[in-house]
Design a protein around this motif. Structure first.
Motif, PDB file in Angstrom:
ATOM      1  N   UNK A 145      22.927  14.412 -72.396  1.00  0.00           N
ATOM      2  CA  UNK A 145      22.843  15.780 -71.883  1.00  0.00           C
ATOM      3  C   UNK A 145      22.615  16.810 -72.977  1.00  0.00           C
ATOM      4  N   UNK A 146      22.861  16.452 -74.223  1.00  0.00           N
ATOM      5  CA  UNK A 146      22.608  17.371 -75.331  1.00  0.00           C
ATOM      6  C   UNK A 146      21.162  17.297 -75.827  1.00  0.00           C
ATOM      7  N   UNK A 147      20.394  16.365 -75.297  1.00  0.00           N
ATOM      8  CA  UNK A 147      19.008  16.203 -75.708  1.00  0.00           C
ATOM      9  C   UNK A 147      18.141  17.338 -75.163  1.00  0.00           C
ATOM     10  N   UNK A 148      17.190  17.838 -75.958  1.00  0.00           N
ATOM     11  CA  UNK A 148      16.279  18.874 -75.445  1.00  0.00           C
ATOM     12  C   UNK A 148      15.357  18.361 -74.354  1.00  0.00           C
ATOM     13  N   UNK A 149      15.302  17.028 -74.165  1.00  0.00           N
ATOM     14  CA  UNK A 149      14.419  16.444 -73.158  1.00  0.00           C
ATOM     15  C   UNK A 149      15.184  15.940 -71.934  1.00  0.00           C
ATOM     16  N   UNK A 150      16.460  16.298 -71.802  1.00  0.00           N
ATOM     17  CA  UNK A 150      17.265  15.785 -70.694  1.00  0.00           C
ATOM     18  C   UNK A 150      16.754  16.301 -69.349  1.00  0.00           C
ATOM     19  N   UNK A 151      16.602  15.383 -68.373  1.00  0.00           N
ATOM     20  CA  UNK A 151      16.013  15.737 -67.081  1.00  0.00           C
ATOM     21  C   UNK A 151      16.969  15.542 -65.900  1.00  0.00           C
ATOM     22  N   UNK A 152      18.207  15.128 -66.155  1.00  0.00           N
ATOM     23  CA  UNK A 152      19.121  14.882 -65.051  1.00  0.00           C
ATOM     24  C   UNK A 152      19.306  16.091 -64.158  1.00  0.00           C
ATOM     25  N   UNK A 153      19.476  17.264 -64.755  1.00  0.00           N
ATOM     26  CA  UNK A 153      19.666  18.479 -63.976  1.00  0.00           C
ATOM     27  C   UNK A 153      18.459  18.848 -63.144  1.00  0.00           C
ATOM     28  N   UNK A 154      17.274  18.587 -63.671  1.00  0.00           N
ATOM     29  CA  UNK A 154      16.045  18.921 -62.939  1.00  0.00           C
ATOM     30  C   UNK A 154      15.995  18.182 -61.612  1.00  0.00           C
ATOM     31  N   UNK A 155      16.400  16.922 -61.617  1.00  0.00           N
ATOM     32  CA  UNK A 155      16.360  16.152 -60.380  1.00  0.00           C
ATOM     33  C   UNK A 155      17.434  16.601 -59.399  1.00  0.00           C
ATOM     34  N   UNK A 156      18.538  17.166 -59.896  1.00  0.00           N
ATOM     35  CA  UNK A 156      19.536  17.735 -58.992  1.00  0.00           C
ATOM     36  C   UNK A 156      18.992  18.985 -58.304  1.00  0.00           C
ATOM     37  N   UNK A 157      18.178  19.754 -59.008  1.00  0.00           N
ATOM     38  CA  UNK A 157      17.533  20.907 -58.377  1.00  0.00           C
ATOM     39  C   UNK A 157      16.617  20.446 -57.244  1.00  0.00           C
ATOM     40  N   UNK A 158      15.850  19.396 -57.503  1.00  0.00           N
ATOM     41  CA  UNK A 158      14.971  18.854 -56.469  1.00  0.00           C
ATOM     42  C   UNK A 158      15.797  18.319 -55.301  1.00  0.00           C
ATOM     43  N   UNK A 159      16.925  17.699 -55.598  1.00  0.00           N
ATOM     44  CA  UNK A 159      17.817  17.233 -54.533  1.00  0.00           C
ATOM     45  C   UNK A 159      18.192  18.380 -53.602  1.00  0.00           C
ATOM     46  N   UNK A 160      18.511  19.531 -54.173  1.00  0.00           N
ATOM     47  CA  UNK A 160      18.892  20.684 -53.347  1.00  0.00           C
ATOM     48  C   UNK A 160      17.732  21.146 -52.475  1.00  0.00           C
ATOM     49  N   UNK A 161      16.511  21.024 -52.972  1.00  0.00           N
ATOM     50  CA  UNK A 161      15.350  21.431 -52.172  1.00  0.00           C
ATOM     51  C   UNK A 161      15.242  20.589 -50.908  1.00  0.00           C
ATOM     52  N   UNK A 162      15.418  19.278 -51.049  1.00  0.00           N
ATOM     53  CA  UNK A 162      15.377  18.396 -49.878  1.00  0.00           C
ATOM     54  C   UNK A 162      16.520  18.731 -48.921  1.00  0.00           C
ATOM     55  N   UNK A 163      17.713  18.911 -49.457  1.00  0.00           N
ATOM     56  CA  UNK A 163      18.877  19.167 -48.615  1.00  0.00           C
ATOM     57  C   UNK A 163      18.760  20.487 -47.859  1.00  0.00           C
ATOM     58  N   UNK A 164      18.152  21.489 -48.507  1.00  0.00           N
ATOM     59  CA  UNK A 164      18.106  22.836 -47.933  1.00  0.00           C
ATOM     60  C   UNK A 164      16.791  23.144 -47.234  1.00  0.00           C
ATOM     61  N   UNK A 165      15.925  22.154 -47.097  1.00  0.00           N
ATOM     62  CA  UNK A 165      14.620  22.397 -46.460  1.00  0.00           C
ATOM     63  C   UNK A 165      14.741  23.040 -45.080  1.00  0.00           C
ATOM     64  N   UNK A 166      15.674  22.625 -44.215  1.00  0.00           N
ATOM     65  CA  UNK A 166      15.774  23.299 -42.906  1.00  0.00           C
ATOM     66  C   UNK A 166      16.098  24.783 -43.032  1.00  0.00           C
ATOM     67  N   UNK A 167      16.909  25.152 -44.013  1.00  0.00           N
ATOM     68  CA  UNK A 167      17.236  26.562 -44.210  1.00  0.00           C
ATOM     69  C   UNK A 167      16.010  27.348 -44.672  1.00  0.00           C
ATOM     70  N   UNK A 168      15.222  26.740 -45.566  1.00  0.00           N
ATOM     71  CA  UNK A 168      14.008  27.415 -46.043  1.00  0.00           C
ATOM     72  C   UNK A 168      12.984  27.516 -44.921  1.00  0.00           C
ATOM     73  N   UNK A 169      12.909  26.490 -44.100  1.00  0.00           N
ATOM     74  CA  UNK A 169      12.003  26.539 -42.938  1.00  0.00           C
ATOM     75  C   UNK A 169      12.338  27.731 -42.057  1.00  0.00           C
ATOM     76  N   UNK A 170      13.619  27.946 -41.832  1.00  0.00           N
ATOM     77  CA  UNK A 170      14.035  29.101 -41.021  1.00  0.00           C
ATOM     78  C   UNK A 170      13.687  30.414 -41.719  1.00  0.00           C
ATOM     79  N   UNK A 171      13.816  30.441 -43.048  1.00  0.00           N
ATOM     80  CA  UNK A 171      13.459  31.649 -43.804  1.00  0.00           C
ATOM     81  C   UNK A 171      11.976  31.956 -43.672  1.00  0.00           C
ATOM     82  N   UNK A 172      11.140  30.918 -43.644  1.00  0.00           N
ATOM     83  CA  UNK A 172       9.704  31.110 -43.434  1.00  0.00           C
ATOM     84  C   UNK A 172       9.448  31.752 -42.071  1.00  0.00           C
ATOM     85  N   UNK A 173      10.199  31.315 -41.069  1.00  0.00           N
ATOM     86  CA  UNK A 173       9.953  31.795 -39.698  1.00  0.00           C
ATOM     87  C   UNK A 173      10.447  33.220 -39.484  1.00  0.00           C
ATOM     88  N   UNK A 174      11.558  33.569 -40.128  1.00  0.00           N
ATOM     89  CA  UNK A 174      12.183  34.866 -39.868  1.00  0.00           C
ATOM     90  C   UNK A 174      11.855  35.928 -40.901  1.00  0.00           C
TER      91      UNK A 174
END
Length: 353
Positions: free
Chosen positions: A98-127
């Protein structure tokens, strides 16, 4: 509808197979990160699936399948002669350290949130009502800190701050600093460690992030010189600040111009506003590249809806570019705006009244 060019279709399908594999592998990266599988292999020694399962306390059959998937992605290495697995130093830097300048673990957690929250974003698109930062899944907050922290560790103290005229000298003598939109406080704590004579004040409207930042400051031993407080960018208390910093958050704000005006009112005479933003060119065509692909995607799912959920709802987006950011600063009443540094992922701006 025109008949498709079969060669172009085959090429597109080929790219999609790769993208599909990347999407599947991303889930497995998060899984391996959470279960400690990558950390168990970071020393580079060849191990069998049974050895790795015993080290991590996991079920061998599940571990064996995960190892095969990661080897197919070339995220770990497989030795056919011994039927064992290992990580190269490069793979360990990306997935284990995690101290490496090339660490990518956090990036994939951000992508995880995108999948999990897709229904909420879909509603934001509609409203059109947007989706507040606080309405996302918890993995977004944790992933954002883990994604940006390696870059801050590599560049903030040694490159970005020295590139601001006179700022490092002020911090070395002793200065008052505000970190607005501080999240979990990684940037605040990093600066506090580097400049022990200065005092640092972190502000964020997201209460759970502020609580996590307070614990992090205690763990780092800098809580005597660092305070964290829940407050928005337009309402945080004035403190005669020599430096006000914003790290990768201005574009998320509904009213960045209003935030800039408030910052001007809180700064000491000759103070500097440092803006760190995702790297972007001013023209869309110039951002159609791998980095732009990541940032536009994150902006669609996170940044733009967050801005639209707030007052004004300017919706700068994560690929705003220097021209739009300059306009925000000028509209907020500043006369000096300069790009002082950059990396492949960030642009750093020096702003003064």
């Amino acid at each position: 509808m025109q008949e498709p060019d079969m060669q172009k279709l085959d090429a597109l399908v080929g790219r999609l197979v790769g993208d599909l594999g990347a999407g599947v592998s991303g889930v497995l990266v998060v899984l391996g990160d959470h279960l400690g599988l990558f950390r168990a292999m970071m020393d580079g020694r060849l191990r069998s699936s049974m050895e790795i399962a015993e080290t991590t306390g996991l079920t061998e059959r599940n571990v064996r399948e995960w190892l095969a998937a990661m080897a197919a992605a070339d995220y770990i290495s497989y030795d056919e002669a011994s039927s064992k697995f290992a990580m190269t130093p490069e793979q360990a830097m990306v997935f284990s350290n995690e101290d490496s300048p090339a660490f990518f673990g956090g990036a994939f957690e951000i992508v995880q949130s995108m999948w999990m929250d897709e229904p909420k974003v879909e509603e934001a698109f509609r409203t059109g009502r947007g989706l507040g930062w606080h309405e996302h899944s918890t993995c977004l907050f944790r992933g954002t800190e883990r994604f940006f922290r390696p870059g801050y560790n590599s560049h903030l103290v040694d490159e970005w701050i020295p590139a601001l005229q006179g700022v490092r000298e002020k911090l070395e003598r002793g200065a008052e600093v505000a970190d607005v939109g501080c999240g979990h406080g990684a940037s605040t704590i990093l600066m506090a460690k580097a400049f022990p004579k200065s005092h640092f004040h972190g502000f964020d409207y997201h209460a759970p992030s502020i609580e996590r930042a307070k614990r992090a400051a205690q763990e780092a031993g800098v809580d005597d010189r660092v305070t964290f407080r829940q407050a928005s960018a337009k309402e945080f208390p004035a403190g005669n600040y020599d430096l006000v910093a914003m790290f990768d958050c201005l574009h998320d704000m509904g009213d960045p111009v209003g935030a800039g005006r408030h910052i001007r009112e809180t700064m000491a005479k000759g103070g500097t506003w440092m803006i760190v933003e995702p790297f972007a060119h001013d023209g869309l065509k110039d951002n159609l590249n791998p980095v732009g692909r990541v940032y536009y995607g994150a902006s669609t799912m996170i940044c733009t809806p967050a801005s639209m959920a707030q007052e004004v709802g300017l919706g700068l987006g994560a690929q705003a570019g220097e021209m739009k950011l300059r306009k925000v600063a000028l509209d907020a009443g500043y006369s000096h705006f300069r790009r002082s540094s950059e990396t492949p992922f960030n642009m750093i701006f020096e702003v003064r009244a």
